[in-house]
Design an enzyme around this catalytic site. Structure first.
Site, PDB file in Angstrom:
ATOM      1  N   LYS A  27       0.901  -1.073  -0.111  1.00  0.00           N
ATOM      2  CA  LYS A  27      -0.068   0.036   0.181  1.00  0.00           C
ATOM      3  C   LYS A  27       0.797   1.277  -0.092  1.00  0.00           C
ATOM      4  O   LYS A  27       0.659   2.137  -0.688  1.00  0.00           O
ATOM      5  CB  LYS A  27      -0.823   0.151   1.259  1.00  0.00           C
ATOM      6  CG  LYS A  27      -2.056   0.763   1.135  1.00  0.00           C
ATOM      7  CD  LYS A  27      -3.076   0.721   2.358  1.00  0.00           C
ATOM      8  CE  LYS A  27      -3.832  -0.391   2.426  1.00  0.00           C
ATOM      9  NZ  LYS A  27      -4.303  -0.716   3.905  1.00  0.00           N
ATOM     10  N   ARG A  97      -3.405   3.050   8.671  1.00  0.00           N
ATOM     11  CA  ARG A  97      -3.781   2.072   7.551  1.00  0.00           C
ATOM     12  C   ARG A  97      -2.293   0.908   7.628  1.00  0.00           C
ATOM     13  O   ARG A  97      -1.288   1.268   7.550  1.00  0.00           O
ATOM     14  CB  ARG A  97      -3.973   2.203   6.176  1.00  0.00           C
ATOM     15  CG  ARG A  97      -4.562   3.685   5.993  1.00  0.00           C
ATOM     16  CD  ARG A  97      -4.625   4.098   4.591  1.00  0.00           C
ATOM     17  NE  ARG A  97      -5.221   3.270   3.639  1.00  0.00           N
ATOM     18  CZ  ARG A  97      -5.434   3.585   2.462  1.00  0.00           C
ATOM     19  NH1 ARG A  97      -4.711   4.465   2.004  1.00  0.00           N
ATOM     20  NH2 ARG A  97      -6.026   2.777   1.625  1.00  0.00           N
ATOM     21  N   GLY A 106      -8.588  -7.648   3.907  1.00  0.00           N
ATOM     22  CA  GLY A 106      -9.393  -7.912   5.179  1.00  0.00           C
ATOM     23  C   GLY A 106      -8.863  -8.537   6.339  1.00  0.00           C
ATOM     24  O   GLY A 106      -9.607  -8.608   7.355  1.00  0.00           O
ATOM     25  N   MET A 108      -5.982  -6.845   8.300  1.00  0.00           N
ATOM     26  CA  MET A 108      -5.834  -5.929   9.140  1.00  0.00           C
ATOM     27  C   MET A 108      -6.665  -4.812   9.004  1.00  0.00           C
ATOM     28  O   MET A 108      -7.225  -4.561   7.894  1.00  0.00           O
ATOM     29  CB  MET A 108      -4.273  -5.507   8.610  1.00  0.00           C
ATOM     30  CG  MET A 108      -3.377  -6.623   8.061  1.00  0.00           C
ATOM     31  SD  MET A 108      -2.339  -7.516   9.471  1.00  0.00           S
ATOM     32  CE  MET A 108      -1.405  -6.405   9.840  1.00  0.00           C
ATOM     33  N   ARG A 349      -3.359  -1.696  -6.318  1.00  0.00           N
ATOM     34  CA  ARG A 349      -2.602  -2.807  -6.308  1.00  0.00           C
ATOM     35  C   ARG A 349      -2.903  -3.626  -7.576  1.00  0.00           C
ATOM     36  O   ARG A 349      -3.789  -3.595  -7.934  1.00  0.00           O
ATOM     37  CB  ARG A 349      -2.776  -3.692  -4.783  1.00  0.00           C
ATOM     38  CG  ARG A 349      -4.259  -3.848  -4.864  1.00  0.00           C
ATOM     39  CD  ARG A 349      -4.627  -4.724  -3.428  1.00  0.00           C
ATOM     40  NE  ARG A 349      -5.964  -5.009  -3.110  1.00  0.00           N
ATOM     41  CZ  ARG A 349      -6.552  -4.727  -2.120  1.00  0.00           C
ATOM     42  NH1 ARG A 349      -5.825  -4.609  -0.810  1.00  0.00           N
ATOM     43  NH2 ARG A 349      -7.726  -4.954  -1.861  1.00  0.00           N
ATOM     44  N   HIS A 471     -16.066  -9.256   0.831  1.00  0.00           N
ATOM     45  CA  HIS A 471     -14.931 -10.250   1.231  1.00  0.00           C
ATOM     46  C   HIS A 471     -15.317 -11.738   0.398  1.00  0.00           C
ATOM     47  O   HIS A 471     -14.114 -12.209   0.255  1.00  0.00           O
ATOM     48  CB  HIS A 471     -15.390 -10.698   2.881  1.00  0.00           C
ATOM     49  CG  HIS A 471     -14.080 -11.462   3.513  1.00  0.00           C
ATOM     50  ND1 HIS A 471     -14.735 -12.879   3.687  1.00  0.00           N
ATOM     51  CD2 HIS A 471     -13.229 -11.222   3.873  1.00  0.00           C
ATOM     52  CE1 HIS A 471     -13.768 -13.298   4.160  1.00  0.00           C
ATOM     53  NE2 HIS A 471     -12.657 -12.633   4.369  1.00  0.00           N
ATOM     54  N   SER A 797      16.977 -40.468 -11.259  1.00  0.00           N
ATOM     55  CA  SER A 797      15.752 -39.699 -10.993  1.00  0.00           C
ATOM     56  C   SER A 797      15.513 -39.747  -9.566  1.00  0.00           C
ATOM     57  O   SER A 797      15.561 -40.582  -9.028  1.00  0.00           O
ATOM     58  CB  SER A 797      14.564 -40.373 -11.773  1.00  0.00           C
ATOM     59  OG  SER A 797      13.425 -39.838 -11.497  1.00  0.00           O
ATOM     60  N   CYS A 864      10.861 -37.774 -10.131  1.00  0.00           N
ATOM     61  CA  CYS A 864       9.738 -38.279 -10.510  1.00  0.00           C
ATOM     62  C   CYS A 864       8.652 -38.656  -9.147  1.00  0.00           C
ATOM     63  O   CYS A 864       7.718 -39.031  -9.158  1.00  0.00           O
ATOM     64  CB  CYS A 864       9.802 -39.624 -10.995  1.00  0.00           C
ATOM     65  SG  CYS A 864      10.848 -41.081 -10.241  1.00  0.00           S
ATOM     66  N   TYR A 884      14.866 -32.375 -15.648  1.00  0.00           N
ATOM     67  CA  TYR A 884      13.431 -32.193 -15.875  1.00  0.00           C
ATOM     68  C   TYR A 884      12.925 -32.318 -14.711  1.00  0.00           C
ATOM     69  O   TYR A 884      13.255 -33.082 -13.702  1.00  0.00           O
ATOM     70  CB  TYR A 884      12.892 -33.249 -16.905  1.00  0.00           C
ATOM     71  CG  TYR A 884      13.288 -34.698 -16.770  1.00  0.00           C
ATOM     72  CD1 TYR A 884      12.443 -35.215 -15.926  1.00  0.00           C
ATOM     73  CD2 TYR A 884      14.457 -35.432 -17.139  1.00  0.00           C
ATOM     74  CE1 TYR A 884      12.400 -36.703 -15.484  1.00  0.00           C
ATOM     75  CE2 TYR A 884      14.506 -36.751 -16.880  1.00  0.00           C
ATOM     76  CZ  TYR A 884      13.572 -37.320 -16.027  1.00  0.00           C
ATOM     77  OH  TYR A 884      13.857 -38.727 -15.769  1.00  0.00           O
TER      78      TYR A 884
HETATM   79  P1  ADP Z   1      -7.512  -2.469   3.541  1.00  0.00           P
HETATM   80  O1  ADP Z   1      -6.267  -2.904   3.715  1.00  0.00           O
HETATM   81  O2  ADP Z   1      -8.601  -3.176   4.280  1.00  0.00           O
HETATM   82  O3  ADP Z   1      -8.007  -1.964   2.270  1.00  0.00           O
HETATM   83  P2  ADP Z   1      -7.397   0.444   3.840  1.00  0.00           P
HETATM   84  O4  ADP Z   1      -6.433   1.114   4.481  1.00  0.00           O
HETATM   85  O5  ADP Z   1      -7.186   0.670   2.098  1.00  0.00           O
HETATM   86  O6  ADP Z   1      -7.886  -0.941   4.358  1.00  0.00           O
HETATM   87  O7  ADP Z   1      -8.692   1.576   4.357  1.00  0.00           O
HETATM   88  C1  ADP Z   1      -9.930   1.079   3.837  1.00  0.00           C
HETATM   89  C2  ADP Z   1     -10.666   2.198   3.374  1.00  0.00           C
HETATM   90  O8  ADP Z   1     -10.433   3.310   4.159  1.00  0.00           O
HETATM   91  C3  ADP Z   1     -10.113   2.521   2.059  1.00  0.00           C
HETATM   92  O9  ADP Z   1     -10.616   1.960   0.791  1.00  0.00           O
HETATM   93  C4  ADP Z   1     -10.459   4.111   1.960  1.00  0.00           C
HETATM   94  O10 ADP Z   1     -11.994   4.081   1.478  1.00  0.00           O
HETATM   95  C5  ADP Z   1     -10.690   4.476   3.192  1.00  0.00           C
HETATM   96  N1  ADP Z   1      -9.574   5.256   3.702  1.00  0.00           N
HETATM   97  C6  ADP Z   1      -8.197   5.011   4.145  1.00  0.00           C
HETATM   98  N2  ADP Z   1      -7.643   6.201   4.038  1.00  0.00           N
HETATM   99  C7  ADP Z   1      -8.304   7.158   3.873  1.00  0.00           C
HETATM  100  C8  ADP Z   1      -8.011   8.600   3.728  1.00  0.00           C
HETATM  101  N3  ADP Z   1      -6.774   9.119   4.084  1.00  0.00           N
HETATM  102  N4  ADP Z   1      -9.052   9.267   3.351  1.00  0.00           N
HETATM  103  C9  ADP Z   1     -10.278   8.785   3.246  1.00  0.00           C
HETATM  104  N5  ADP Z   1     -10.644   7.482   3.161  1.00  0.00           N
HETATM  105  C10 ADP Z   1      -9.684   6.585   3.598  1.00  0.00           C
HETATM  106 MG    MG Z   2      -7.779  -0.911   0.711  1.00  0.00          MG
END
Ligand code: ADP
Ligand code: MG
Ligand code: MG
Length: 933
Positions: A27, A97, A106, A108, A349, A471, A797, A864, A884
């Site tokens: 990220k 974040r 999902g 962290m 990403r 999710h 082998s 093998c 191989y």
């Molecule tokens: P995850 O790793 O679960 O994707 P993120 O760190 O991307 O979590 O945060 C989840 C959401 O929070 C992001 O998709 C975004 O919509 C919102 N978010 C994160 N940082 C900011 C920010 N600086 N301003 C506005 N929204 C934010």
């Molecule tokens: Mg995110």
């Protein structure tokens, strides 16, 4: 710590970049990269993964420099944003974040709106001229902070989230349905209740000082690296614990300030089928996780173009879509927020995708010159190619189900393929039924990370709520599960254990069928059929030109073949298997087990006669009966090989495997009758052959040494078959493989027989054919004395199944009782019978290769064991310089891709002049590793 702890990204400077994922996390690195290429990213800073690593190394203590450095970083960010942390007039708010090297969806938790307290909230309300927005942000902050940092969380799978419960109660009281209907006054009340909830649960007051808040949040992110969900995820995807996570602190932008604001997630192409369409969803007047969490149903991104207020942002997003693909060279999965009509990018990403999307996107983007061929190969998950072989619904059964009106609902096609099985509503039940061998479809209102175990156990996943970024859809894409998400018409009642739709009620255990390619949900069972790939390559019921899937797959495989240097072979015992394997890309047989042929038809009688005969003459008579069968089998195999090399192993298993044991009296009676002897005599002979440790007993070359007539018969069958097929004008390349050799002399004794018989057959048939004799290296002594064995052997082998058993002193069949515990305790990281134990077994292999080639520098060496189809093991084989790998027919595509990846990851080292001179001095030039191709 000497290294820099914090990296900035913003208008005035950006320290990091997209290539720094190891240090900044995926990220953080990509936020820096997007900033650098001029995309609108709110400013912020990234605390490196090294800080997290050091935090754990020092017993959960951060390096001393972190606090002062963070203070400086906050100062810098205040300047960038033109706002101050804790300012009661115009407060700076930030998000905290997490972000590991590889995205862990999902796993962290993120905290938004950090910096709010009663005073700054009033300030925010005044500054924005929008009290409702300020109180909404505040209640969200309390919710996230209370959950992630202070641990106010539900205790059971089917409990409600405590904060949601409080919010639902207020919704009822003030009679609103959506959280958007709350007024500022409602939200202010909610804030009060949330604070009370936190106090009641934790006994602690919510921290009001923004600096304290930030500190708490940063450490919570570090801690979340070791939460159960994160650990489970890492185990599944083999992400090392040692990587650690980075922490991103970023100025907030707001999607929840009104109807000119929104938040959303999008893919530059469809991640389910790979189509080149802009794909995503958004919510107006919402923040962060709302879209993903399924709180409200999001709108498809195309709808945005029609929105009078924020329509312009859609055009901007379309441009961003192109810029991202061009700059990142792959499909991007990105997150954005629109604040007062202005677009902000919050994350990008490489998009996780199904195997179908992977091959299609690789094909398209390489042709569009947006993706490098190397990236197309490197970015694939070889194991996932299995998905392309996943069954689809049988056309007739499918049509019948439709005609019978069994279609219940249609949701989003989130994971292609067909699944039919018992419906269950909890992860626990899914695991329980799957353990009994049942096909299971896990149906949930929506899934959350707690459901992961159940999702892994299920054949299919069905959710009532949530979109493409939910999710369930995310996990399905990653694990290759058949998935239908957001089938809004179905009603799931966890307490009653029912799923209802259109007047039909299914109870737990009832049959359900889902089509992850179309999104359809049926009640009852529907038979499944072969995938298109199988129909083209195996059944040949479909022409290549009629299958797009095949064409994409074929493009990718041919690309892989350009890069790989490892040869590809297959473990196959029958002509049809050989044909399939060749269709999948095999270039020969690496292991043909002759004993599998012994069980067919009434051959087993002759086999038993041979085993039970007391006199050598009787044994020879029985063997003579077997010879024509074996020869016919080999002829079929040579024809199927059509000139490709075929490595045939002499008889290997302990003889008792061919006899009915004592718990099978009926079988013994039959044998007595067939062999015209008494049951008592059969029982006595079976007892005599009984072994305490058959794995370490009378088997492998030991059989051929004590009963040379068996080897003689097998060699004769092989060579006579070769002569026959050669006469038909088909080339043959037999390789005779002696199993379980630990002493050079063992091999020599067997080779003597093989060579003698070859000479006799050539003389008798007047046909000359080339053949080689080699050995399996599958006991440690074989590897350790490989230099001696290589004096005789023409090839090696690695039989890594036995080599693993004998190196570890663990029998594969009995390891089930302790291996899982061993993995849990991290005594071993991966199952050594699935993936080569590089440090132990791998060392023996390395010794075998080095010693073998010290005697014969051009010794051909393959593998093998079943490891030959495991991507990590294939990589290891590449590293130690095998010629191989050989695996089962259906794993050949997986091994092909894995071999190409290995070649790209470990390019051949330039050979130094000295090495060339040395090897020339022995047996010619350095080996070219493509020799078996
Ligand atoms: P995850 O790793 O679960 O994707 P993120 O760190 O991307 O979590 O945060 C989840 C959401 O929070 C992001 O998709 C975004 O919509 C919102 N978010 C994160 N940082 C900011 C920010 N600086 N301003 C506005 N929204 C934010
Ligand atoms: Mg995110
Ligand atoms: Mg073996």
């Amino acid at each position: 710590m000497a290294n820099k702890l914090i990296y900035f990204f913003g208008k005035s400077k950006t320290d990091g970049g997209g290539d720094m994922k190891a240090l900044l996390g995926g990220k953080g690195a990509n936020l820096a990269q997007m900033t650098k290429i001029g995309l609108p990213v709110p400013s912020g800073f990234t605390i490196t993964t090294e800080v997290c690593v050091s935090y754990y190394k020092n017993g959960r203590k951060a390096p001393a420099d972190l606090a002062p450095d963070m203070e400086k970083a906050v100062k810098w960010l205040e300047k960038e944003a033109g706002k101050k942390f804790g300012d009661v007039k115009n407060p700076l708010l930030v998000s905290v974040r997490s972000g590991a090297r590889d995205s862990m969806p999902g796993m962290m938790d993120t905290i938004l709106n950090l910096g709010l307290n009663d005073a700054t909230c009033e300030g925010l309300a005044a500054a924005a001229g929008n009290p409702r927005f300020a109180w909404d942000s505040y209640r969200r902050f309390l919710q996230m902070y209370g959950d992630v940092v202070m641990g106010v969380q539900k205790k059971n799978e089917n409990d409600h989230e405590p904060f949601e419960e409080v919010m639902d109660a207020l919704k009822k009281e003030v009679k609103v349905k959506d959280d958007t209907e709350f007024t500022a006054v409602h939200l202010q009340e909610l804030v009060k209740r949330f604070k009370k909830l936190i106090k009641d649960w934790t006994g602690k007051a919510f921290p009001t000082d923004p600096v304290k808040q930030l500190e708490g949040a940063v450490f919570a992110v570090f801690s979340s690296w070791m939460n159960e969900r994160a650990i489970l995820y890492r185990q599944k995807y083999r992400i090392p614990d040692e990587w650690g996570t980075a922490v991103n602190v970023q100025a907030m932008v707001f999607g929840n300030m009104g109807d000119d604001c929104a938040t959303g997630v999008a893919f530059t192409r469809d991640p389910a089928n790979g189509d080149n369409v802009f794909y995503g969803e958004y919510l107006v007047n919402a923040q962060g996780e709302d879209v993903v969490a399924g709180v409200r149903t999001p709108l498809a991104i195309a709808e945005m173009a029609k929105d009078k207020t924020i329509g312009a942002a859609h055009k901007e997003l379309n441009d961003v879509r192109k810029i991202l693909e061009k700059n990142f060279g792959d499909v991007q999965d990105f997150e954005f927020t629109i604040e007062k009509k202005k677009l902000y990018m919050l994350q990008t990403r490489n998009g996780k995708r199904t195997a179908l999307a992977y091959v299609k996107i690789a094909h398209d983007m390489v042709k569009e010159k947006l993706m490098t061929p190397e990236h197309a190969i490197k970015s694939g998950d070889p194991e996932a190619l299995n998905q392309l072989l996943q069954p689809i619904f049988d056309t007739t059964a499918y049509a019948a189900a439709t005609k019978e009106g069994r279609l219940m609902a249609v949701g989003l096609p989130a994971g292609p393929g067909a699944a039919s099985g018992s419906v269950v509503f909890t992860a626990g039940k899914a695991e329980e039924l799957a353990a009994k061998g049942l096909s299971v479809v896990l149906a949930r209102i929506e899934t959350s990370p707690e459901d992961l175990r159940g999702m892994i156990a299920s054949d299919g996943i069905l959710t009532a709520r949530g979109g493409v970024s939910s999710h369930a859809a995310l996990v399905a894409r990653q694990m290759g599960k058949v998935c239908v998400a957001g089938a809004g018409d179905i009603e799931i009642d966890y307490h009653k254990g029912t799923l209802k739709c259109k007047g039909v009620t299914l109870k737990e255990g009832d049959h359900i069928s889902i089509n992850g390619t179309t999104g359809e949900v049926f009640h009852g069972q529907i038979a499944t059929a072969d995938s298109e790939l199988k129909q083209v390559l195996v059944n040949k019921t479909m022409k290549p030109k009629d299958s797009k899937v095949f064409q994409y797959y074929d493009f990718l495989m041919k690309l892989a073949d350009k890069y790989r240097t490892l040869g590809m072979r297959t473990n196959a015992d029958q002509p049809d298997q050989v044909v399939n394997a060749i269709a999948f890309g095999a270039e020969g047989i690496g292991l043909c087990r002759t004993e599998h042929m012994f069980f067919e038809g009434d051959r087993i009688i002759a086999v038993r006669q041979m085993i039970l005969a007391k006199a050598e003459d009787d044994r020879k008579k029985a063997l003579a009966t077997l010879l024509p069968y074996q020869q016919k089998d080999f002829e079929g195999i040579f024809r199927a090989l059509n000139g490709l090399p075929g490595c045939i192993r002499l008889l290997d298993p302990p003889l008792h495997e061919f006899l009915p044991q004592h718990d099978n009296k009926k079988g013994q009676e039959e044998v007595a009758k067939q062999l015209k002897t008494t049951v008592a005599e059969v029982a006595r002979l079976v007892s005599e052959l009984h072994e305490f440790n058959p794995m370490l007993g009378f088997r492998g070359c030991r059989l051929g040494i004590l009963r040379p007539e068996i080897t003689e018969m097998q060699a004769r069958a092989i060579f006579q078959a070769a002569a026959v097929v050669l006469k038909e004008g088909i080339k043959v390349k037999p390789e005779v493989m002696v199993p379980l050799v630990g002493f050079k002399k063992e091999l020599d004794l067997q080779m003597e027989i093989v060579h003698r018989v070859a000479g006799e057959v050539m003389k008798a048939t007047g046909k000359k054919f080339a053949y080689t004799v080699g050995t399996m290296i599958e006991v440690p002594r074989g590897a350790l004395t490989a230099d001696e064995i290589a004096e005789s052997a023409e090839f090696f082998s690695f039989g890594t199944n036995d080599l693993t058993q004998t190196c570890l002193g663990m029998s594969r069949d009995d390891s089930g009782s302790f291996l899982p515990a061993y993995q849990g305790l991290e005594i071993i990281k991966a199952n050594p019978f699935a993936s080569i134990d590089r440090t132990g077994v791998g060392q023996l292999m390395k010794i075998g290769v080095d010693k073998g080639r010290s005697t014969k520098s051009d010794l051909k060496i393959g593998i093998c064991g079943e490891h030959g189809g495991d991507p990590s093991s294939v990589e290891f084989c590449h590293i130690i310089g095998l010629d191989y790998v050989s695996c089962s027919p259906f794993r050949v595509p997986i091994a092909r891709l894995a071999a190409a990846q290995a070649a790209l990851r470990h390019p051949a080292k330039p050979v130094s002049a000295k090495v060339i001179k040395d090897s020339k001095a022995k047996t010619g030039a350095t080996k070219s590793k493509t020799s078996s191709k």
